[in-house]
Design a protein around this motif. Structure first.
Motif, short mmCIF file in Angstrom:
data_model
loop_
_atom_site.label_atom_id
_atom_site.label_comp_id
_atom_site.label_asym_id
_atom_site.label_seq_id
_atom_site.Cartn_x
_atom_site.Cartn_y
_atom_site.Cartn_z
N TYR A 37 0.95 -1.18 0.12
CA TYR A 37 0.04 -0.02 -0.19
C TYR A 37 0.74 1.21 -0.05
O TYR A 37 2.08 1.06 0.17
CB TYR A 37 -0.96 -0.06 1.56
N GLN A 39 0.84 5.72 1.09
CA GLN A 39 0.12 7.18 1.35
C GLN A 39 0.86 8.10 1.16
O GLN A 39 2.37 8.29 1.53
CB GLN A 39 -0.17 6.73 3.01
N GLN A 44 -5.27 9.43 1.62
CA GLN A 44 -5.58 8.19 2.60
C GLN A 44 -4.71 7.10 1.81
O GLN A 44 -4.09 7.18 0.81
CB GLN A 44 -7.00 7.93 2.21
N GLU A 46 -3.82 3.60 0.25
CA GLU A 46 -4.15 3.10 -0.94
C GLU A 46 -3.65 1.65 -1.35
O GLU A 46 -2.41 1.62 -1.28
CB GLU A 46 -4.53 3.93 -2.25
N ALA A 60 -3.63 -1.48 -8.23
CA ALA A 60 -4.18 -0.04 -8.71
C ALA A 60 -3.98 0.26 -10.15
O ALA A 60 -3.08 -0.08 -10.92
CB ALA A 60 -3.58 1.04 -7.65
#
Length: 116
Positions: A37, A39, A44, A46, A60
């Motif tokens: 992830y 940030q 936020q 993601e 993503a």
């Protein structure tokens, strides 16, 4: 307890590449999946990329075609190969381990800065 240790972040120019690594240790048990992830400041956290124990991967949309997630099951290590990096990829990147679909562990993060 599960410990996740990331490495490989740093400063890179736009268009450059980096490879992140994350080694898991401790009372791991079964692994449902591992991934990354990120940030960015003021945003936020993601999902960037995830690889499940089945081998299924998820990315993503913003990184598809540029980033590749892989995993070495024998070493309990997950990698993120990042190519053609863009300034908008600048963020703290966090390793994530899922022992189940809802139970997650986190690394402390490694900083990636894409700038000329």
């Amino acid at each position: 307890q599960v410990q996740l240790v990331e490495s490989g972040g740093g400063l890179v120019q736009p268009g450059g590449s980096l490879r992140l690594s994350c080694a898991a240790s401790g009372s791991i048990g079964g692994i449902f999946g591992m991934g990354w992830y990120r940030q960015a400041p003021g945003k936020q956290r993601e999902l960037v990329a995830l690889v499940l124990s089945t081998g299924t991967t998820d990315y993503a949309d913003s990184v598809k075609g540029r980033f590749t997630v892989s995993r070495d099951n024998a070493k309990n290590t997950v990698y993120l190969e990042m190519n053609n990096l863009k300034p908008e990829d600048t963020a703290d990147y966090y390793c994530n381990l899922r022992s189940s679909p809802t139970t997650m562990y986190w690394g402390r993060g490694t900083q990636v800065t894409v700038s000329s």
